[in-house]
Design an enzyme around this catalytic site. Structure first.
Site, PDB file in Angstrom:
ATOM      1  N   SER A 181     -25.165 -17.398   5.609  1.00 31.58           N
ATOM      2  CA  SER A 181     -25.199 -15.934   5.489  1.00 31.58           C
ATOM      3  C   SER A 181     -26.266 -15.356   6.416  1.00 31.58           C
ATOM      4  O   SER A 181     -26.299 -14.151   6.655  1.00 31.58           O
ATOM      5  CB  SER A 181     -25.484 -15.529   4.040  1.00 31.58           C
ATOM      6  OG  SER A 181     -26.637 -16.171   3.549  1.00 31.58           O
ATOM      7  N   GLU A 229     -18.757 -19.213  -6.168  1.00 32.65           N
ATOM      8  CA  GLU A 229     -19.004 -17.876  -5.612  1.00 32.65           C
ATOM      9  C   GLU A 229     -17.855 -16.924  -5.948  1.00 32.65           C
ATOM     10  O   GLU A 229     -16.683 -17.214  -5.668  1.00 32.65           O
ATOM     11  CB  GLU A 229     -19.194 -17.956  -4.079  1.00 32.65           C
ATOM     12  CG  GLU A 229     -19.468 -16.580  -3.470  1.00 32.65           C
ATOM     13  CD  GLU A 229     -20.075 -16.604  -2.083  1.00 32.65           C
ATOM     14  OE1 GLU A 229     -20.229 -17.696  -1.499  1.00 32.65           O
ATOM     15  OE2 GLU A 229     -20.392 -15.505  -1.579  1.00 32.65           O
TER      16      GLU A 229
HETATM   17  O1  KIV Z   1     -24.651 -18.606   2.862  1.00 30.68           O
HETATM   18  C1  KIV Z   1     -25.195 -18.448   1.754  1.00 30.68           C
HETATM   19  O2  KIV Z   1     -26.232 -17.792   1.632  1.00 30.68           O
HETATM   20  C2  KIV Z   1     -24.537 -19.066   0.609  1.00 30.68           C
HETATM   21  C3  KIV Z   1     -25.082 -18.848  -0.765  1.00 30.68           C
HETATM   22  C4  KIV Z   1     -25.193 -17.402  -1.132  1.00 30.68           C
HETATM   23  C5  KIV Z   1     -24.327 -19.584  -1.792  1.00 30.68           C
HETATM   24  O3  KIV Z   1     -23.585 -19.745   0.777  1.00 30.68           O
END
Ligand code: KIV
Length: 282
Positions: free
Chosen positions: A64, A199
């Site tokens: 992310s 998720e």
């Molecule tokens: O990419 C991310 O931050 C994640 C988590 C929120 C599970 O996959």
């Protein structure tokens, strides 16, 4: 207790003198004790130090990062080099928590590339484990990593690497989709993941998965029945004002604090109030 000499003094934790490094195995065992697992997704040295000293159990270096720090629409542009860079910074700061590096899209297309890239996260970047998205499709990859004794975290439900520019929504509302997610979770558990991210799934489905699998589940938008919870640190800090998913709870409004500091600096420079004599060299 001590593991690999990784014992640290963490002043803000309740027992400051000897702090044990939390291993993926210790995370796995928490399901038996019923102790909730606390996790944050973050990407840099200062926030990793703060989270670790606050007592977070598991720090994910999530892909992310592509959206949160680089402003992209999705996680598809994130590369292995980006993730190694961020994982190095986080690992350097963390003394106690387990560090899990997210393997970016296309870094685990087949078992052999999954193995060589996962080894880079552990050896070059100091991660304790890696995370892969998907169920049946990544079975062979997870098996390869587990056989090489690399701790693996699974991730089912909404899979950001799969949806790309598609819809961010709750997955598993209809029975067919729910069945696939449950089967994927069972498969990953059987193959040997030490924990599993759920998720954006309905709370009931998350509860069923949590009751079914042996490994702990860590939810994000998955209700309160999971064995642990994860949020993106920036979301919790209120530093991504444009984005506000329903499952996020804001514990601070850093956006406001940072804006105020920047505006004060602008004012002081323009009014010639900064730097003062004290802030200058003679
Ligand atoms: O990419 C991310 O931050 C994640 C988590 C929120 C599970 O996959």
């Amino acid at each position: 207790m001590e593991e690999d000499g990784k014992v640290a003094c963490l002043g803000r934790l309740p027992f400051p003198d000897k702090i044990m490094k939390i291993t993926p195995q210790a995370i796995y065992s928490k399901k038996q004790t019923g102790e909730k697992i606390v996790s944050l997704s973050l990407y840099d040295f200062p926030t990793a130090r703060i989270a670790d000293e606050a007592g977070v159990d598991l720090i994910m270096v999530g892909d992310s990062v592509g959206m949160v720090l680089s402003g992209h629409e999705n996680t598809l542009g994130v590369t292995i080099e980006h993730m190694l860079y961020h994982t190095v910074a986080v690992s350097k700061a963390v003394k106690r928590a387990t560090v899990v590096a997210d393997m970016p899209v296309h870094s685990y297309d087949d078992p052999e590339s999954a193995l060589s890239n996962a080894q880079r996260f552990l050896k070059e970047a100091g991660a304790d484990a890696v995370k892969l998205e998907g169920g049946t499709k990544v079975r062979a990859q997870v098996q390869r990593l587990v056989a090489a004794e690399i701790p693996v975290m699974g991730h089912v439900g909404m899979l950001p690497q799969n949806i790309g520019n598609g819809k961010y929504r709750v997955y598993g509302k209809n029975p067919e989709e729910a069945k696939v997610i449950l089967e994927d979770a069972k498969l990953l558990d059987k193959v040997g993941v030490f924990s599993l991210v759920l998720e954006c799934v309905p709370s009931k489905l998350a509860e069923e998965i949590t009751k079914t699998v042996r490994c702990p589940t860590i939810g994000i938008g998955a209700g309160s029945s999971t064995d642990g919870q994860v949020l993106v640190f920036q979301d919790l800090l209120g530093i991504r004002s444009g984005v506000s998913p329903r499952f996020v709870r804001r514990y601070a409004n850093l956006e406001e604090i940072l804006g105020k500091a920047a505006r004060s600096f602008c004012r002081d420079v323009r009014r010639k109030k900064f730097p003062s004599k004290k802030e200058s060299f003679s």
